[in-house]
Design a protein around this motif. Structure first.
Motif, PDB file in Angstrom:
ATOM      1  N   ILE A  88      90.696  23.536 -25.382  1.00  0.00           N
ATOM      2  CA  ILE A  88      90.931  24.980 -25.329  1.00  0.00           C
ATOM      3  C   ILE A  88      91.248  25.418 -23.900  1.00  0.00           C
ATOM      4  CG2 ILE A  88      89.781  27.217 -25.554  1.00  0.00           C
ATOM      5  CD1 ILE A  88      88.365  26.074 -28.049  1.00  0.00           C
ATOM      6  N   ALA A  89      90.520  24.897 -22.933  1.00  0.00           N
ATOM      7  CA  ALA A  89      90.796  25.251 -21.532  1.00  0.00           C
ATOM      8  C   ALA A  89      92.220  24.857 -21.155  1.00  0.00           C
ATOM      9  CB  ALA A  89      89.781  24.571 -20.620  1.00  0.00           C
ATOM     10  N   ALA A  90      92.649  23.668 -21.610  1.00  0.00           N
ATOM     11  CA  ALA A  90      94.016  23.229 -21.309  1.00  0.00           C
ATOM     12  C   ALA A  90      95.038  24.109 -22.013  1.00  0.00           C
ATOM     13  CB  ALA A  90      94.190  21.766 -21.726  1.00  0.00           C
ATOM     14  N   ALA A  91      94.747  24.483 -23.257  1.00  0.00           N
ATOM     15  CA  ALA A  91      95.694  25.294 -24.024  1.00  0.00           C
ATOM     16  C   ALA A  91      95.866  26.677 -23.420  1.00  0.00           C
ATOM     17  CB  ALA A  91      95.226  25.412 -25.476  1.00  0.00           C
ATOM     18  N   LEU A  92      94.834  27.196 -22.813  1.00  0.00           N
ATOM     19  CA  LEU A  92      94.931  28.528 -22.206  1.00  0.00           C
ATOM     20  C   LEU A  92      95.758  28.518 -20.929  1.00  0.00           C
ATOM     21  CD1 LEU A  92      91.328  29.908 -22.802  1.00  0.00           C
ATOM     22  CD2 LEU A  92      93.453  30.767 -23.794  1.00  0.00           C
ATOM     23  N   GLY A  93      95.910  27.352 -20.322  1.00  0.00           N
ATOM     24  CA  GLY A  93      96.765  27.248 -19.139  1.00  0.00           C
ATOM     25  C   GLY A  93      96.357  28.207 -18.041  1.00  0.00           C
ATOM     26  N   ASP A  94      97.322  28.989 -17.577  1.00  0.00           N
ATOM     27  CA  ASP A  94      97.043  29.910 -16.465  1.00  0.00           C
ATOM     28  C   ASP A  94      96.730  31.329 -16.933  1.00  0.00           C
ATOM     29  OD1 ASP A  94      99.503  30.634 -17.360  1.00  0.00           O
ATOM     30  OD2 ASP A  94     100.552  30.388 -15.437  1.00  0.00           O
ATOM     31  N   ALA A  95      96.375  31.483 -18.205  1.00  0.00           N
ATOM     32  CA  ALA A  95      95.984  32.809 -18.688  1.00  0.00           C
ATOM     33  C   ALA A  95      94.810  33.332 -17.857  1.00  0.00           C
ATOM     34  CB  ALA A  95      95.600  32.745 -20.165  1.00  0.00           C
ATOM     35  N   THR A 135      91.068  31.823 -31.483  1.00  0.00           N
ATOM     36  CA  THR A 135      90.474  32.070 -32.797  1.00  0.00           C
ATOM     37  C   THR A 135      90.238  30.753 -33.531  1.00  0.00           C
ATOM     38  OG1 THR A 135      92.505  32.144 -34.149  1.00  0.00           O
ATOM     39  CG2 THR A 135      91.917  34.154 -32.971  1.00  0.00           C
ATOM     40  N   GLY A 136      89.421  30.844 -34.569  1.00  0.00           N
ATOM     41  CA  GLY A 136      89.382  29.812 -35.580  1.00  0.00           C
ATOM     42  C   GLY A 136      90.425  30.147 -36.633  1.00  0.00           C
ATOM     43  N   LEU A 162      97.973  39.175 -33.048  1.00  0.00           N
ATOM     44  CA  LEU A 162      99.360  39.651 -33.046  1.00  0.00           C
ATOM     45  C   LEU A 162      99.817  40.182 -31.692  1.00  0.00           C
ATOM     46  CD1 LEU A 162      99.520  41.545 -36.473  1.00  0.00           C
ATOM     47  CD2 LEU A 162     100.347  39.246 -35.931  1.00  0.00           C
ATOM     48  N   VAL A 163      98.881  40.672 -30.872  1.00  0.00           N
ATOM     49  CA  VAL A 163      99.308  41.355 -29.653  1.00  0.00           C
ATOM     50  C   VAL A 163      99.314  40.461 -28.408  1.00  0.00           C
ATOM     51  CG1 VAL A 163      98.895  43.331 -28.142  1.00  0.00           C
ATOM     52  CG2 VAL A 163      98.570  43.576 -30.606  1.00  0.00           C
ATOM     53  N   PRO A 164      98.239  39.753 -28.082  1.00  0.00           N
ATOM     54  CA  PRO A 164      98.292  38.907 -26.874  1.00  0.00           C
ATOM     55  C   PRO A 164      99.434  37.880 -26.957  1.00  0.00           C
ATOM     56  CG  PRO A 164      96.021  39.208 -27.566  1.00  0.00           C
ATOM     57  CD  PRO A 164      96.881  39.761 -28.678  1.00  0.00           C
ATOM     58  N   ASP A 165      99.981  37.536 -25.817  1.00  0.00           N
ATOM     59  CA  ASP A 165     101.199  36.705 -25.784  1.00  0.00           C
ATOM     60  C   ASP A 165     100.939  35.248 -26.141  1.00  0.00           C
ATOM     61  OD1 ASP A 165     103.995  36.781 -25.332  1.00  0.00           O
ATOM     62  OD2 ASP A 165     103.693  35.672 -23.458  1.00  0.00           O
ATOM     63  N   LEU A 166      99.709  34.797 -26.005  1.00  0.00           N
ATOM     64  CA  LEU A 166      99.353  33.401 -26.304  1.00  0.00           C
ATOM     65  C   LEU A 166      98.219  33.378 -27.325  1.00  0.00           C
ATOM     66  CD1 LEU A 166      99.141  30.305 -25.813  1.00  0.00           C
ATOM     67  CD2 LEU A 166      97.699  30.837 -23.813  1.00  0.00           C
ATOM     68  N   HIS A 167      98.437  32.638 -28.409  1.00  0.00           N
ATOM     69  CA  HIS A 167      97.401  32.471 -29.429  1.00  0.00           C
ATOM     70  C   HIS A 167      96.995  31.004 -29.452  1.00  0.00           C
ATOM     71  CE1 HIS A 167      96.204  32.865 -33.995  1.00  0.00           C
ATOM     72  NE2 HIS A 167      95.173  32.578 -33.216  1.00  0.00           N
ATOM     73  N   VAL A 168      95.729  30.737 -29.177  1.00  0.00           N
ATOM     74  CA  VAL A 168      95.165  29.386 -29.291  1.00  0.00           C
ATOM     75  C   VAL A 168      94.279  29.391 -30.534  1.00  0.00           C
ATOM     76  CG1 VAL A 168      93.691  27.647 -28.227  1.00  0.00           C
ATOM     77  CG2 VAL A 168      95.241  29.018 -26.804  1.00  0.00           C
ATOM     78  N   CYS A 169      94.606  28.524 -31.482  1.00  0.00           N
ATOM     79  CA  CYS A 169      93.904  28.525 -32.770  1.00  0.00           C
ATOM     80  C   CYS A 169      93.323  27.149 -33.055  1.00  0.00           C
ATOM     81  CB  CYS A 169      94.869  28.924 -33.888  1.00  0.00           C
ATOM     82  SG  CYS A 169      94.079  29.057 -35.512  1.00  0.00           S
ATOM     83  N   VAL A 170      92.073  27.130 -33.457  1.00  0.00           N
ATOM     84  CA  VAL A 170      91.385  25.876 -33.768  1.00  0.00           C
ATOM     85  C   VAL A 170      91.240  25.759 -35.279  1.00  0.00           C
ATOM     86  CG1 VAL A 170      89.261  24.533 -33.491  1.00  0.00           C
ATOM     87  CG2 VAL A 170      90.112  25.964 -31.603  1.00  0.00           C
ATOM     88  N   THR A 222     103.754  32.286 -27.675  1.00  0.00           N
ATOM     89  CA  THR A 222     103.318  30.885 -27.659  1.00  0.00           C
ATOM     90  C   THR A 222     102.146  30.710 -28.616  1.00  0.00           C
ATOM     91  OG1 THR A 222     103.962  30.701 -25.323  1.00  0.00           O
ATOM     92  CG2 THR A 222     102.501  28.994 -26.204  1.00  0.00           C
ATOM     93  N   LEU A 223     102.254  29.687 -29.464  1.00  0.00           N
ATOM     94  CA  LEU A 223     101.171  29.339 -30.396  1.00  0.00           C
ATOM     95  C   LEU A 223     100.742  27.899 -30.114  1.00  0.00           C
ATOM     96  CD1 LEU A 223      99.383  29.812 -32.927  1.00  0.00           C
ATOM     97  CD2 LEU A 223     101.310  28.972 -34.298  1.00  0.00           C
ATOM     98  N   ARG A 224      99.484  27.728 -29.781  1.00  0.00           N
ATOM     99  CA  ARG A 224      98.934  26.394 -29.539  1.00  0.00           C
ATOM    100  C   ARG A 224      97.805  26.160 -30.529  1.00  0.00           C
ATOM    101  NH1 ARG A 224      99.490  27.393 -23.086  1.00  0.00           N
ATOM    102  NH2 ARG A 224     101.680  26.725 -22.959  1.00  0.00           N
ATOM    103  N   VAL A 225      97.972  25.135 -31.348  1.00  0.00           N
ATOM    104  CA  VAL A 225      97.016  24.833 -32.410  1.00  0.00           C
ATOM    105  C   VAL A 225      96.264  23.557 -32.045  1.00  0.00           C
ATOM    106  CG1 VAL A 225      96.744  24.278 -34.849  1.00  0.00           C
ATOM    107  CG2 VAL A 225      98.465  25.959 -34.129  1.00  0.00           C
ATOM    108  N   ILE A 226      94.957  23.626 -32.141  1.00  0.00           N
ATOM    109  CA  ILE A 226      94.097  22.471 -31.870  1.00  0.00           C
ATOM    110  C   ILE A 226      93.482  22.037 -33.193  1.00  0.00           C
ATOM    111  CG2 ILE A 226      92.059  21.650 -30.639  1.00  0.00           C
ATOM    112  CD1 ILE A 226      92.681  23.831 -28.521  1.00  0.00           C
ATOM    113  N   VAL A 227      93.773  20.809 -33.597  1.00  0.00           N
ATOM    114  CA  VAL A 227      93.214  20.257 -34.828  1.00  0.00           C
ATOM    115  C   VAL A 227      92.004  19.400 -34.456  1.00  0.00           C
ATOM    116  CG1 VAL A 227      93.632  18.840 -36.861  1.00  0.00           C
ATOM    117  CG2 VAL A 227      95.493  20.224 -35.908  1.00  0.00           C
ATOM    118  N   LEU A 228      90.871  19.760 -35.023  1.00  0.00           N
ATOM    119  CA  LEU A 228      89.620  19.054 -34.710  1.00  0.00           C
ATOM    120  C   LEU A 228      89.319  18.034 -35.794  1.00  0.00           C
ATOM    121  CD1 LEU A 228      87.210  18.799 -32.820  1.00  0.00           C
ATOM    122  CD2 LEU A 228      86.087  20.609 -34.136  1.00  0.00           C
TER     123      LEU A 228
END
Length: 230
Positions: A88-95, A135-136, A162-170, A222-228
Motif C-alpha cells: 500500500i505504501a508503494a502504491a500510494l507513491g508520492d501522494a 479501500t477494501g 470517485l473524487v481523489p485522483d488515485l484509488h488504491v484498492c485491496v 490511476t487505479l492500483r489494485v493489490i491482490v492479497l
C-alpha cells in the motif's frame, strides 16, 4: 503490453471458450491470474501480495478459491500485515494526503507517510483536495477485470472512490469470483440491504471527443489494485 505468459493464458482461455470466458470447471488457481490480466487490459496497475513471501512479481499465478459473500467480517483480517503495508505504501507513491474509510485495518497504513484523513462528512471540495484513497472491496470479477465496492466495511461511501485522483484498492484472492452472474449472486444481500454498488474496471476514462482516450475526467486517473493471496 501483455507478457508471454499472459498471452499463453489468454490463448488457453480463448481455446476453451470463443467468448473469452474461462469455464467454471477450470481449476480455480487461474482466477487471480485471469483477474490481474483483465484488470491490466483496462490499464489498472495490479500487484499480487503473498501472505508468505510478500510482493509476488508473478502476477500471472494465483490460487483464487471461492465466492465469499461481500462484507465478510474477515475483510478486516490481514494475514500479512508487513507485506500489505509495504504494498500500500508503494502504491500510494508520492501522494501527500490519503482519505481512509472506516474499517480499514490500521496495519494496512502502518508504513504510509502521507497524511491520513478520516471521512468526517468531507465535502466534494474537501475530497478534491485529497490525493488518494485506500479501500477494501466487496469482490473482484475475473472474467471482466472488475472490482466491486458495496460500500460496506473499509470501503466508505461512493464519493471517496470517485473524487481523489488515485484509488488504491485491496481485494483478497478468496473474494475473486469467476464472472458477473457469480458476482450478482454474491452481492444480492448488499443490494437487498439498500447499499449502492460501484463497479470499477480500470481508471476513469472517456473517448467521447474524437475517440481520443482521456483518463481522470470523471474519476480517479490511476487505479492500483493489490491482490492479497494466502
Amino acid at each position: 503490453m501483455p507478457t508471454e505468459s499472459a498471452d499463453a493464458r489468454r490463448a488457453d482461455t480463448d481455446a476453451t471458450d470463443p467468448a473469452g470466458r474461462r469455464p467454471k470447471s477450470a481449476d480455480a488457481a487461474g482466477l487471480v491470474g485471469l483477474f490481474a490480466e483483465r484488470m491490466a487490459d483496462y490499464r489498472a496497475e495490479v500487484t499480487v501480495v503473498s501472505a508468505d513471501t510478500g510482493i509476488n512479481p508473478d502476477t500471472g499465478t494465483g490460487t483464487g478459491t471461492g465466492t465469499d459473500a461481500p462484507n465478510d467480517p474477515d475483510l478486516v483480517t490481514d494475514p500479512a500485515p508487513g507485506a500489505i503495508a509495504d504494498a500500500i505504501a508503494a502504491a500510494l507513491g508520492d501522494a501527500a494526503t490519503v482519505v481512509v474509510p472506516d474499517g480499514v485495518p490500521a496495519q494496512w497504513l502502518s508504513r504510509v507517510t502521507a497524511r491520513q484523513v478520516t471521512d468526517a462528512a468531507l465535502s466534494p471540495d474537501d475530497l478534491d483536495g485529497i490525493d488518494a484513497v485506500v479501500t477494501g472491496a466487496a469482490l473482484g470479477v475475473a472474467v471482466t477485470g472488475t472490482i466491486v465496492l458495496d460500500h460496506g466495511a473499509a470501503q466508505g461511501r461512493r464519493a471517496l472512490s470517485l473524487v481523489p485522483d488515485l484509488h488504491v484498492c485491496v481485494v483478497r484472492e478468496d473474494q475473486i469470483v469467476h464472472d458477473v452472474p457469480d458476482a450478482t449472486a454474491a452481492l444480492a444481500a448488499a443490494v437487498c440491504a439498500g447499499r449502492p454498488l460501484t463497479w470499477i474496471s480500470g481508471p476513469s476514462a472517456t473517448s467521447d471527443i474524437e475517440l481520443d482516450r482521456v483518463e481522470g475526467v470523471h474519476g480517479p486517473r490511476t487505479l492500483r489494485v493489490i491482490v492479497l493471496r494466502g
